[in-house]
Scaffold this active site. Sequence first.
Site, PDB file in Angstrom:
ATOM      1  N   LYS A 114      12.854 -72.771 -39.368  1.00  0.00           N
ATOM      2  CA  LYS A 114      12.748 -74.124 -38.812  1.00  0.00           C
ATOM      3  C   LYS A 114      14.097 -74.844 -38.922  1.00  0.00           C
ATOM      4  CE  LYS A 114       8.154 -73.651 -40.536  1.00  0.00           C
ATOM      5  NZ  LYS A 114       7.488 -73.146 -39.356  1.00  0.00           N
ATOM      6  N   ASP A 137       7.202 -75.937 -51.674  1.00  0.00           N
ATOM      7  CA  ASP A 137       7.339 -75.243 -50.388  1.00  0.00           C
ATOM      8  C   ASP A 137       7.975 -76.254 -49.436  1.00  0.00           C
ATOM      9  OD1 ASP A 137       7.115 -74.120 -47.909  1.00  0.00           O
ATOM     10  OD2 ASP A 137       4.931 -73.937 -47.920  1.00  0.00           O
ATOM     11  N   TRP A 161      -0.912 -75.534 -45.237  1.00  0.00           N
ATOM     12  CA  TRP A 161      -0.029 -74.596 -45.945  1.00  0.00           C
ATOM     13  C   TRP A 161      -0.246 -74.676 -47.451  1.00  0.00           C
ATOM     14  CZ3 TRP A 161       1.377 -70.672 -43.345  1.00  0.00           C
ATOM     15  CH2 TRP A 161       1.579 -70.787 -41.965  1.00  0.00           C
TER      16      TRP A 161
HETATM   17  N1  PMP Z   1       4.814 -73.176 -45.439  1.00  0.00           N
HETATM   18  C1  PMP Z   1       5.019 -74.040 -44.431  1.00  0.00           C
HETATM   19  C2  PMP Z   1       5.110 -75.507 -44.737  1.00  0.00           C
HETATM   20  C3  PMP Z   1       5.157 -73.561 -43.123  1.00  0.00           C
HETATM   21  O1  PMP Z   1       5.341 -74.419 -42.112  1.00  0.00           O
HETATM   22  C4  PMP Z   1       5.076 -72.167 -42.886  1.00  0.00           C
HETATM   23  C5  PMP Z   1       5.251 -71.573 -41.516  1.00  0.00           C
HETATM   24  N2  PMP Z   1       4.975 -72.346 -40.441  1.00  0.00           N
HETATM   25  C6  PMP Z   1       4.834 -71.323 -43.963  1.00  0.00           C
HETATM   26  C7  PMP Z   1       4.736 -71.859 -45.223  1.00  0.00           C
HETATM   27  C8  PMP Z   1       4.731 -69.844 -43.781  1.00  0.00           C
HETATM   28  O2  PMP Z   1       6.004 -69.373 -43.545  1.00  0.00           O
HETATM   29  P1  PMP Z   1       6.331 -67.870 -43.182  1.00  0.00           P
HETATM   30  O3  PMP Z   1       5.866 -67.651 -41.785  1.00  0.00           O
HETATM   31  O4  PMP Z   1       7.822 -67.821 -43.339  1.00  0.00           O
HETATM   32  O5  PMP Z   1       5.631 -66.998 -44.145  1.00  0.00           O
END
Ligand code: PMP
Length: 362
Positions: A197, A173, A103
């Site tokens: 989550k 994040d 991520w």
């Molecule tokens: N950052 C992290 C740490 C994630 O786990 C996720 C989704 N699994 C995201 C960003 C992306 O999130 P979204 O699907 O809400 O765009």
Amino acid sequence: MTDRIFNFGAGPGVLPEPVLEEAQRDLMALPGVGMSVMEISHRSKTFEEIIGGCEADIRRLAGVSPDYQILFLQGGASLQFSMAPMNLLSSGGKADYIVTGSWGKKAVKEAQKVGTVQIASTTEPDSFTRIPEQSELKLDSAAAYVHFTSNETIQGVEWNREPETGSVPLVCDASSDIFSRPIDVSKYGLIYAGAQKNLGPSGVTLVILRKDLLERVPKNLATMLDYKVQAESKSLFNTPPVFGVYVMRLVMKWLLAEGGLEGMGRKNAEKAKLLYDAIDSSGGYYRPHAKAADRSNMNVTFRLPSEDLEKKFVSEAKASRLDGLKGHRSVGGIRASIYNAFPKAGVEALVDFMKRFQASNG
Ligand code: PMP
């Protein structure tokens, strides 16, 4: 609720049962309103109370001071990968990124489209199995901000402290570990998290932003991408994700009733320990992905002796009502996501299953 299974999915993840029950009970008509939350105006008093109540509970839960703006946005954490640099990185500016997993890499890719990204540290050469030491970070005191990912959902590595960045604002994040333990918000310039989550359903993204940073927002940003516009309109510039905010409100109430972030942190550490102890006492049959000190309390990642055994493990676990255990395709193996709402009984059931599986497939 006999037909609910144990959901180890990485996201959307498990929600607290009392929250689902209340949402179900009031779905046809909110008490005293006679309409569902999805059918009322977002400018109505009822919704004002919902979004205002959600914000107030977040402030209480995490001790968020009035110096911070709380926003409920759309586009997921992925849009924040773009919005953070668009709003905070002035033209010609540079930002430091600490990369500890998939991520973080995605956040870098989007920021590079906006300005200069400096990789302050990446643990990719170690297959993202660890969190860097403070001494490894190459931080630039002239950077606009330092970005990090507090928990890497795919690899299962989690920071147990914040990187120290001096006077450079810290941007985080926190999608997969927000409100899973106490947090000192005053250390941050910006925290963002997709809700799906630990906070509620997908479709709403929580943003906590130090207000002085709004001064950096450049003119002529697309309106919907402008933190200042979103702040001035209290997240109601356009129609917000009303159902998502409503459920988030219920989740915040649940968190407060469960002992707040201290209580949650204790329970999460206890659940994760059960699982890591099972891995560590398997004589090497189950092999953890992450280095012990940097293991995530949210996403527990491990391998079995072979890919065939991993496939068998996932399918037999599913038959035992333990679902969502397949690791992300980029890492393979097993990933057990045990977010706030995941019950301890589910972790105990998985530990039992792991012992039985090893005994018959050892
Ligand atoms: N950052 C992290 C740490 C994630 O786990 C996720 C989704 N699994 C995201 C960003 C992306 O999130 P979204 O699907 O809400 O765009």
